[in-house]
Design a protein around this motif. Structure first.
Motif, mmCIF file in Angstrom:
data_model
loop_
_atom_site.group_PDB
_atom_site.id
_atom_site.type_symbol
_atom_site.label_atom_id
_atom_site.label_comp_id
_atom_site.label_asym_id
_atom_site.label_seq_id
_atom_site.Cartn_x
_atom_site.Cartn_y
_atom_site.Cartn_z
ATOM 1 N N LEU B 105 26.178 32.312 67.752
ATOM 2 C CA LEU B 105 26.686 33.306 68.716
ATOM 3 C C LEU B 105 27.410 32.603 69.819
ATOM 4 C CD1 LEU B 105 26.291 36.295 69.584
ATOM 5 C CD2 LEU B 105 24.278 35.485 70.813
ATOM 6 N N ASP B 108 31.039 31.836 68.645
ATOM 7 C CA ASP B 108 31.794 33.123 68.765
ATOM 8 C C ASP B 108 32.384 33.320 70.048
ATOM 9 O OD1 ASP B 108 31.422 33.260 66.057
ATOM 10 O OD2 ASP B 108 29.890 35.005 66.056
ATOM 11 N N PHE B 109 31.347 33.115 71.190
ATOM 12 C CA PHE B 109 31.700 33.647 72.331
ATOM 13 C C PHE B 109 32.848 32.320 73.032
ATOM 14 C CE2 PHE B 109 27.337 35.686 73.460
ATOM 15 C CZ PHE B 109 27.811 36.978 73.238
ATOM 16 N N HIS B 134 31.843 36.213 79.469
ATOM 17 C CA HIS B 134 31.761 35.103 78.253
ATOM 18 C C HIS B 134 30.864 33.893 78.770
ATOM 19 C CE1 HIS B 134 35.355 37.077 76.622
ATOM 20 N NE2 HIS B 134 35.053 36.686 75.372
ATOM 21 N N ASP B 149 23.769 35.644 65.323
ATOM 22 C CA ASP B 149 24.362 36.752 66.026
ATOM 23 C C ASP B 149 23.519 38.297 65.440
ATOM 24 O OD1 ASP B 149 25.346 37.144 63.565
ATOM 25 O OD2 ASP B 149 27.535 37.329 64.440
ATOM 26 N N GLN B 155 22.597 40.809 69.976
ATOM 27 C CA GLN B 155 23.589 42.126 69.771
ATOM 28 C C GLN B 155 23.850 42.697 71.397
ATOM 29 O OE1 GLN B 155 25.284 43.494 67.424
ATOM 30 N NE2 GLN B 155 24.041 41.995 66.289
ATOM 31 N N LYS B 158 26.507 40.738 72.860
ATOM 32 C CA LYS B 158 27.692 40.638 72.394
ATOM 33 C C LYS B 158 28.416 42.011 73.182
ATOM 34 C CE LYS B 158 28.325 40.206 67.943
ATOM 35 N NZ LYS B 158 28.080 39.963 66.308
ATOM 36 N N LYS B 162 31.684 42.835 75.011
ATOM 37 C CA LYS B 162 32.702 43.790 74.658
ATOM 38 C C LYS B 162 32.868 44.961 75.408
ATOM 39 C CE LYS B 162 33.196 46.761 70.656
ATOM 40 N NZ LYS B 162 32.452 47.741 69.874
#
Lengths: 204, 169
Positions: B105, B108-109, B134, B149, B155, B158, B162
């Motif tokens: 996770l 990804d960030f 972020h 994730d 979630q 994220k 988002k």
């Protein structure tokens, strides 16, 4: 689709046993330039290369520095203590000169011992676009991070065992983008006739 | 089809010096191998590297947070571009190291932040909110040991990032 070299035992020798009848390479005479901006990754990948027996691993932080190093090492005189670089391993994205910029510099250089250098591009990106960009800019191999012992060794062995002829066209210079050991089953769309191809064989 | 200089293709077949240097026959198509055990040794190095993962990830994350704070406090100045480059490098490093250490996770960030910084000069307050989101999400993922994730907490993080991107882009 996984890279053919990443499929255990399928197209690579790296997993063969001691008793198999294959040449065991000794990489102590090879000099590798590692271009990587992350200190932790520098240390890890350099150590992995040394564990494969690579003689010298030179490390720098970006494409600009790599250009400076290659300019010196590849221009060395015979008998000099400076060792020439045999393989370049470069990260893709770096603030101080990207891997693609370095690749462009290498492939557009006049000197044979620079422009024909094998280049392995390391990338944290996984998209097909990145792999295609690496190929279209003249990289010999691409490897997606995080790396493993097998994937890194596989790419190094592929560079040693399966060198592709270099191709020069109006807008490309680099290793042949078609891997000759993979059969192409589609229609022949080539526009170039055999008589339009000039073939150069290097002589000793 | 007419031929011209532009259609000219040259092929260069080179002597395989690399194979010769590695102890192989450059004229043979036989493939070689590394000494047994070398791959395992390299994998052990990765495993050793991963033992210190938490410390390394924490260190890089702290550096990123501090550098970002420095940049946010700097205001418009000539040093901002340099600081933005350092934030970019650290985000890139997080992407690599967190990925290798199993913090998917966070990786990804890191990737998302890195890609965002490439596209912007970070000179608007709204853009800075996105970067802050972020950095906060990465710190929260580390603090609560949210590695992949899949779970609801992941979630939620994220979704927060988002929303920040959608609202302030």
């Amino acid at each position: 689709m996984p890279h053919p070299l990443d499929q255990k035992g399928k197209s690579s020798n790296i997993f063969r046993n001691k008793d198999d009848d294959v040449t065991t390479y000794d990489l102590k005479n090879l000099n590798v330039l590692l271009v990587e901006d992350s200190r932790s990754m520098q240390t890890l990948i350099a150590s992995m290369l040394r564990s494969f027996g690579v003689g010298d691993v030179l490390v720098c932080e970006g494409g600009n520095e790599a250009i400076g190093i290659l300019t010196i090492t590849q221009a060395r005189k015979k008998g000099s203590d400076i060792k020439g670089i045999d393989i370049v391993l470069t990260d893709w994205l770096m603030p101080q000169g990207s891997g693609v910029e370095l690749l462009e510099w290498i492939r557009s250089h006049e000197a044979d011992n620079i422009k024909f250098l094998p280049v392995l591009l390391l990338s944290a990106y996984t998209t097909q676009k990145v792999i295609a960009t690496a190929r279209d800019n003249g990289a010999n191999e691409a490897l997606v991070k995080p790396v493993s012992g097998a994937t890194l060794a596989g790419r190094i062995l592929s560079i040693i065992d399966k060198p592709r002829a270099f191709v020069k066209t109006e807008n490309f210079f680099g290793p042949d983008r078609r891997r000759q050991d993979m059969a192409f089953k589609g229609p022949d769309r080539r526009k170039i006739q055999a008589e339009m191809i000039k073939v150069n064989h290097e002589q000793l | 089809m007419s031929s011209s200089d532009n259609d000219q293709v040259e092929l260069f077949h080179r002597i395989n010096r690399l194979k010769a240097k590695a102890g192989g026959d450059p004229n043979s198509s036989h493939e070689g191998a590394l000494e047994p055990g070398m791959i395992e040794k390299a994998d052990e190095l990765i495993a050793d590297f991963c033992k210190d993962c938490d410390t390394v990830v924490k260190h890089v994350l702290e550096k990123l947070s501090a550098k970002w704070k420095e940049m946010a406090d700097a205001g418009p100045s000539s040093t901002r571009e340099k600081l933005a480059q350092e934030v970019f490098t650290l985000a890139h490093e997080i992407k690599d190291i967190a990925g290798m250490c199993g913090y998917t996770l966070m990786s990804d960030f890191g990737e998302s932040l890195r890609d965002y910084i490439i596209e912007t000069k970070l000179d608007r307050d709204a853009q800075r909110i996105i970067v802050q989101a972020h950095v906060d999400a990465m710190n929260a993922a580390f603090r609560h040991n949210i590695r992949d994730d899949g779970g609801p907490a992941a979630q939620e993080l994220k979704a927060l990032v988002k929303v920040a991107i959608e609202k302030h882009s």
